[in-house]
Motif scaffolding. Structure first.
Motif, PDB file in Angstrom:
ATOM      1  N   LEU A  73       0.834  -1.201   0.000  1.00 29.27           N
ATOM      2  CA  LEU A  73       0.000   0.000   0.000  1.00 29.27           C
ATOM      3  C   LEU A  73       0.865   1.247   0.000  1.00 29.27           C
ATOM      4  CD1 LEU A  73      -1.244  -2.244   2.164  1.00 29.27           C
ATOM      5  CD2 LEU A  73      -3.054  -0.578   2.311  1.00 29.27           C
ATOM      6  N   ARG A  74       0.451   2.239  -0.764  1.00 29.16           N
ATOM      7  CA  ARG A  74       1.112   3.544  -0.735  1.00 29.16           C
ATOM      8  C   ARG A  74       0.226   4.483   0.083  1.00 29.16           C
ATOM      9  NH1 ARG A  74       5.500   4.010  -3.876  1.00 29.16           N
ATOM     10  NH2 ARG A  74       5.881   2.341  -5.383  1.00 29.16           N
ATOM     11  N   PHE A  75       0.623   4.670   1.338  1.00 29.32           N
ATOM     12  CA  PHE A  75      -0.272   5.361   2.259  1.00 29.32           C
ATOM     13  C   PHE A  75      -0.344   6.869   2.027  1.00 29.32           C
ATOM     14  CE2 PHE A  75       3.809   4.737   4.478  1.00 29.32           C
ATOM     15  CZ  PHE A  75       4.142   6.043   4.833  1.00 29.32           C
ATOM     16  N   LEU A  76       0.549   7.430   1.209  1.00 23.57           N
ATOM     17  CA  LEU A  76       0.438   8.854   0.897  1.00 23.57           C
ATOM     18  C   LEU A  76      -0.589   9.119  -0.205  1.00 23.57           C
ATOM     19  CD1 LEU A  76       4.137  10.146   1.022  1.00 23.57           C
ATOM     20  CD2 LEU A  76       2.379  10.263   2.776  1.00 23.57           C
ATOM     21  N   LYS A  77      -1.018   8.077  -0.909  1.00 23.92           N
ATOM     22  CA  LYS A  77      -2.003   8.235  -1.980  1.00 23.92           C
ATOM     23  C   LYS A  77      -3.412   8.461  -1.426  1.00 23.92           C
ATOM     24  CE  LYS A  77       0.721   7.456  -5.575  1.00 23.92           C
ATOM     25  NZ  LYS A  77       0.919   8.411  -6.669  1.00 23.92           N
ATOM     26  N   ILE A  78      -3.634   7.980  -0.214  1.00 22.10           N
ATOM     27  CA  ILE A  78      -4.936   8.151   0.424  1.00 22.10           C
ATOM     28  C   ILE A  78      -4.685   8.545   1.872  1.00 22.10           C
ATOM     29  CG2 ILE A  78      -6.083   6.419  -1.012  1.00 22.10           C
ATOM     30  CD1 ILE A  78      -5.942   4.573   1.489  1.00 22.10           C
ATOM     31  N   ASN A  79      -5.730   8.903   2.574  1.00 17.44           N
ATOM     32  CA  ASN A  79      -5.628   9.148   4.009  1.00 17.44           C
ATOM     33  C   ASN A  79      -5.853   7.812   4.708  1.00 17.44           C
ATOM     34  OD1 ASN A  79      -5.820   9.918   6.693  1.00 17.44           O
ATOM     35  ND2 ASN A  79      -6.895  11.822   6.216  1.00 17.44           N
ATOM     36  N   ALA A  80      -4.785   7.012   4.810  1.00 14.42           N
ATOM     37  CA  ALA A  80      -4.910   5.654   5.352  1.00 14.42           C
ATOM     38  C   ALA A  80      -5.418   5.668   6.785  1.00 14.42           C
ATOM     39  CB  ALA A  80      -3.564   4.934   5.270  1.00 14.42           C
ATOM     40  N   LEU A  81      -4.988   6.656   7.558  1.00 16.59           N
ATOM     41  CA  LEU A  81      -5.386   6.709   8.963  1.00 16.59           C
ATOM     42  C   LEU A  81      -6.870   7.016   9.110  1.00 16.59           C
ATOM     43  CD1 LEU A  81      -3.906   6.317  11.652  1.00 16.59           C
ATOM     44  CD2 LEU A  81      -3.676   8.794  11.804  1.00 16.59           C
ATOM     45  N   GLU A  82      -7.442   7.705   8.140  1.00 13.49           N
ATOM     46  CA  GLU A  82      -8.879   7.990   8.176  1.00 13.49           C
ATOM     47  C   GLU A  82      -9.689   6.834   7.610  1.00 13.49           C
ATOM     48  OE1 GLU A  82     -12.010  10.739   5.709  1.00 13.49           O
ATOM     49  OE2 GLU A  82     -10.123  11.682   6.336  1.00 13.49           O
ATOM     50  N   LYS A  83      -9.251   6.315   6.471  1.00 21.18           N
ATOM     51  CA  LYS A  83     -10.023   5.271   5.796  1.00 21.18           C
ATOM     52  C   LYS A  83      -9.981   3.950   6.573  1.00 21.18           C
ATOM     53  CE  LYS A  83     -11.247   7.623   2.104  1.00 21.18           C
ATOM     54  NZ  LYS A  83     -10.784   8.942   2.502  1.00 21.18           N
ATOM     55  N   PHE A  84      -8.813   3.615   7.145  1.00 19.22           N
ATOM     56  CA  PHE A  84      -8.647   2.356   7.875  1.00 19.22           C
ATOM     57  C   PHE A  84      -7.927   2.653   9.192  1.00 19.22           C
ATOM     58  CE2 PHE A  84      -8.602   1.378   3.322  1.00 19.22           C
ATOM     59  CZ  PHE A  84      -9.660   0.481   3.243  1.00 19.22           C
ATOM     60  N   HIS A  85      -8.592   3.423  10.031  1.00 13.01           N
ATOM     61  CA  HIS A  85      -7.952   3.991  11.217  1.00 13.01           C
ATOM     62  C   HIS A  85      -7.347   2.934  12.127  1.00 13.01           C
ATOM     63  CE1 HIS A  85      -7.825   5.572  15.363  1.00 13.01           C
ATOM     64  NE2 HIS A  85      -7.455   6.697  14.780  1.00 13.01           N
ATOM     65  N   ASP A  86      -8.130   1.928  12.506  1.00 10.84           N
ATOM     66  CA  ASP A  86      -7.644   0.942  13.473  1.00 10.84           C
ATOM     67  C   ASP A  86      -6.487   0.122  12.920  1.00 10.84           C
ATOM     68  OD1 ASP A  86      -9.606   1.893  15.092  1.00 10.84           O
ATOM     69  OD2 ASP A  86     -10.957   0.182  14.845  1.00 10.84           O
ATOM     70  N   GLN A  87      -6.470  -0.076  11.608  1.00 10.45           N
ATOM     71  CA  GLN A  87      -5.382  -0.836  10.986  1.00 10.45           C
ATOM     72  C   GLN A  87      -4.053  -0.096  11.112  1.00 10.45           C
ATOM     73  OE1 GLN A  87      -5.922  -4.074   8.946  1.00 10.45           O
ATOM     74  NE2 GLN A  87      -4.002  -3.978  10.054  1.00 10.45           N
ATOM     75  N   PHE A  88      -4.080   1.224  10.940  1.00 10.40           N
ATOM     76  CA  PHE A  88      -2.837   1.985  10.875  1.00 10.40           C
ATOM     77  C   PHE A  88      -2.504   2.755  12.149  1.00 10.40           C
ATOM     78  CE2 PHE A  88      -3.904   1.273   6.427  1.00 10.40           C
ATOM     79  CZ  PHE A  88      -2.686   0.851   5.941  1.00 10.40           C
ATOM     80  N   GLU A  89      -3.425   2.800  13.092  1.00 12.85           N
ATOM     81  CA  GLU A  89      -3.159   3.501  14.342  1.00 12.85           C
ATOM     82  C   GLU A  89      -1.933   2.960  15.078  1.00 12.85           C
ATOM     83  OE1 GLU A  89      -3.493   6.052  17.630  1.00 12.85           O
ATOM     84  OE2 GLU A  89      -4.248   6.159  15.575  1.00 12.85           O
ATOM     85  N   PRO A  90      -1.682   1.640  15.109  1.00 12.36           N
ATOM     86  CA  PRO A  90      -0.484   1.160  15.811  1.00 12.36           C
ATOM     87  C   PRO A  90       0.816   1.751  15.274  1.00 12.36           C
ATOM     88  CG  PRO A  90      -1.976  -0.672  15.394  1.00 12.36           C
ATOM     89  CD  PRO A  90      -2.521   0.516  14.647  1.00 12.36           C
ATOM     90  N   TYR A  91       0.881   2.049  13.970  1.00  9.08           N
ATOM     91  CA  TYR A  91       2.104   2.588  13.368  1.00  9.08           C
ATOM     92  C   TYR A  91       2.254   4.084  13.625  1.00  9.08           C
ATOM     93  CZ  TYR A  91       1.408  -1.700  10.644  1.00  9.08           C
ATOM     94  OH  TYR A  91       1.194  -2.997  10.269  1.00  9.08           O
ATOM     95  N   HIS A  92       1.121   4.769  13.731  1.00  7.29           N
ATOM     96  CA  HIS A  92       1.128   6.224  13.797  1.00  7.29           C
ATOM     97  C   HIS A  92       1.804   6.696  15.082  1.00  7.29           C
ATOM     98  CE1 HIS A  92      -0.022  10.323  13.148  1.00  7.29           C
ATOM     99  NE2 HIS A  92      -0.795  10.353  14.220  1.00  7.29           N
ATOM    100  N   GLY A  93       2.872   7.481  14.939  1.00  9.12           N
ATOM    101  CA  GLY A  93       3.575   8.016  16.092  1.00  9.12           C
ATOM    102  C   GLY A  93       4.762   7.188  16.542  1.00  9.12           C
ATOM    103  N   MET A  94       4.840   5.926  16.113  1.00 10.24           N
ATOM    104  CA  MET A  94       5.980   5.104  16.507  1.00 10.24           C
ATOM    105  C   MET A  94       7.246   5.597  15.815  1.00 10.24           C
ATOM    106  SD  MET A  94       5.204   2.784  18.753  1.00 10.24           S
ATOM    107  CE  MET A  94       6.552   1.616  18.656  1.00 10.24           C
ATOM    108  N   PHE A  95       8.238   5.986  16.598  1.00 16.84           N
ATOM    109  CA  PHE A  95       9.536   6.411  16.081  1.00 16.84           C
ATOM    110  C   PHE A  95       9.409   7.512  15.025  1.00 16.84           C
ATOM    111  CE2 PHE A  95      10.058   2.096  17.663  1.00 16.84           C
ATOM    112  CZ  PHE A  95      11.128   2.261  18.533  1.00 16.84           C
ATOM    113  N   GLY A  96       8.487   8.422  15.274  1.00 23.77           N
ATOM    114  CA  GLY A  96       8.331   9.560  14.374  1.00 23.77           C
ATOM    115  C   GLY A  96       7.531   9.281  13.128  1.00 23.77           C
ATOM    116  N   CYS A  97       6.895   8.134  13.022  1.00 22.74           N
ATOM    117  CA  CYS A  97       6.069   7.816  11.859  1.00 22.74           C
ATOM    118  C   CYS A  97       4.755   8.595  11.955  1.00 22.74           C
ATOM    119  CB  CYS A  97       5.799   6.308  11.794  1.00 22.74           C
ATOM    120  SG  CYS A  97       4.696   5.825  10.466  1.00 22.74           S
ATOM    121  N   ASN A  98       4.577   9.579  11.090  1.00 25.51           N
ATOM    122  CA  ASN A  98       3.400  10.438  11.125  1.00 25.51           C
ATOM    123  C   ASN A  98       2.546  10.194   9.894  1.00 25.51           C
ATOM    124  OD1 ASN A  98       1.479  12.404  11.384  1.00 25.51           O
ATOM    125  ND2 ASN A  98       2.905  14.131  11.494  1.00 25.51           N
TER     126      ASN A  98
END
Length: 482
Positions: free
Chosen positions: A301-326
């Motif tokens: 998946l290319r997460f900059l092509k869509i708002n992955a955190l909005e479309k599939f929030h629970d899937q990508f929430e674990p990655y968000h914020g880890m080691f500066g991953c925004n």
């Protein structure tokens, strides 16, 4: 019985039970009578009831394992589905909203294309049973066909996977070897630091890529390094057993067989780097609805092509914020973040790769191995000068999770890429910004490390000497191989 005796000719034309074909024929008759226009309320209600009757019949057949019977019952018949617009359409042209976490689908910025949304009186179970697609699948597949919106594609290791991986793990036991393999890969990629994190949190399970991903939202091991995956690296890791080291002989074994040691702990590893997230699903049980196949058992998946955190929030929430991953920013991630979610007991029973279940007992044993060996690894690395192991305890919804350092070894007076590395003080951006951090670390000069390892050679028995030599050779081996 009375009417059957009085009017036998009429009774002979009366059906005592209806078949699947009868229900489907009834739907087509309603559509023909309306001529494609909006159904009247009474006709719409009849159509809804017919669809529910079809669902009951299909579910009964499937519960009995009569798949062939279902195929013969359906034949070439096409089930028609009531839509939100009040018309009847083929189930092949209808979708149901399984992305309920989004705003109203009719007003959100999700284009249905040529598809129609099923009528609100039709439940998700009924729509799915009759053959309608979920909105998430339609959105994902149509996104790949839209110019500039190719945010994911089928990907994965393309050989018969589970048996091959099970055999490969015979050479990579479920011990500290996996940590060494990840450290080797990071060093080959040019990383200066690598950070392992036991994460015991449970994450929410609603807005996922597919419902089957829910079992992998629990505890996991994170592996972070500060180097970026290249396109070639992603390609290499999808070719089972083929590493980038074929092109660069100086590599220890970058993304070759060694990466597959992660399958000791998981059946669904993922890698996030640059603007890509790669999910590997060798069983093809969890991502088939997103296009994964036996030939390509995974998705990229290319997460900059869509708002992955909005479309599939629970899937990508674990990655968000880890080691500066925004994932809310428009910038790619400059490091590499690997998530290794642990098997549940049920998943371990079903796995064709490994039945290992990682718990605190397993983690504690690996922590001891890490603490006794990690400083030795620095002797044989060209770039990595900082190796850490931490833990995030399970936390409640209103509790700020704490990142607790279990072990940290650093090389003092290290030179990285021709300049002296500043690693004398803890890095402030090495952990999730939402986490509180506590640290315990040890710094070694290369001379002191060589002195300590020399003492090991002098003090240990020949058997132990051989063990340590084997560990050293495991790092050196790949420097001169293929």
């Amino acid at each position: 019985a009375e009417w059957r005796d009085k009017i036998p000719s009429l009774w002979a034309q009366t059906k005592l039970a209806f078949s699947l074909e009868d229900y489907i024929r009834g739907l087509h008759q309603i559509a023909a009578d309306c001529g494609g226009s909006t159904l009247e309320p009474d006709r719409l209600e009849i159509a809804v009831r017919l669809v529910m009757a079809i669902t009951d019949m299909l579910q009964q057949q499937r519960a009995g394992g009569n798949v062939s019977s279902i195929r013969s019952m359906l034949g070439s018949s096409d089930i028609l589905m009531p839509t939100s617009g009040g018309s009847l359409c083929s189930v092949q042209e209808c979708v149901f909203n399984n992305m309920t976490w989004l705003p109203d689908v009719e007003t959100a910025d999700v284009s249905l294309g040529s598809y129609q949304l099923v009528h609100p009186k039709i439940s998700h179970v009924v729509a799915h049973t009759c053959g309608c697609k979920g909105l998430s699948l339609v959105y994902a597949r149509e996104a790949t066909e839209m110019t500039g919106a190719d945010w994911f594609e089928a990907a994965g290791q393309s050989e018969p996977m589970t048996t091959r991986l099970k055999n490969l793990l015979k050479d990579y036991p479920a011990d500290i070897s996996m940590f060494k393999e990840m450290t080797q890969n990071a060093d080959d990629a040019g990383a200066t630091r690598i950070h392992f994190v036991w994460d015991w949190r449970q994450h929410t399970k609603q807005s996922l890529l597919t419902p089957d991903m829910d079992r992998w939202q629990g505890p996991a091991l994170w592996v972070f390094n500060d180097a970026k995956f290249s396109e070639k690296d992603f390609e290499s890791i999808c070719r089972l057993g083929v590493g980038g080291k074929r092109d660069k002989s100086r590599k220890i074994g970058r993304f070759g067989l060694g990466f597959n040691s992660v399958y000791n702990f998981t059946d669904l590893p993922s890698i996030l780097s640059d603007d890509i997230v790669l999910f590997l699903d060798p069983h093809v049980r969890h991502l088939q609805a997103m296009g994964a196949s036996v030939q390509k058992p995974g998705i990229k998946l290319r997460f900059l092509k869509i708002n992955a955190l909005e479309k599939f929030h629970d899937q990508f929430e674990p990655y968000h914020g880890m080691f500066g991953c925004n994932l809310k920013s428009s910038s790619a991630f400059g490091g590499t973040l690997i998530r290794i979610p642990f098997r549940t007991a049920d998943a371990a029973k079903q796995s064709e790769i490994s039945n290992v279940v990682v718990d605190h007992t397993v983690a504690d044993a690996l922590n001891l191995q890490f603490q006794s060996e990690a400083f030795q690894w620095l002797l044989f690395l060209s770039n990595v000068v900082d190796i850490q192991l931490s833990e995030i305890a399970e936390a409640g919804p209103d509790t700020t999770p704490e990142l607790r350092t279990l072990s940290c070894v650093k090389l003092r007076d290290a030179f990285v890429h021709g300049s002296k590395a500043d690693i004398s003080s803890p890095s402030t951006d090495s952990a999730d910004s939402r986490l509180m951090s506590t640290r315990h670390e040890h710094a070694f000069s290369r001379d002191s490390m060589i002195q300590q390892t020399g003492q090991i050679f002098e003090e240990h028995t020949p058997h132990h000497d051989q063990t340590f030599v084997g560990q050293a050779n495991s790092f050196q081996r790949g420097r001169v191989s293929v």
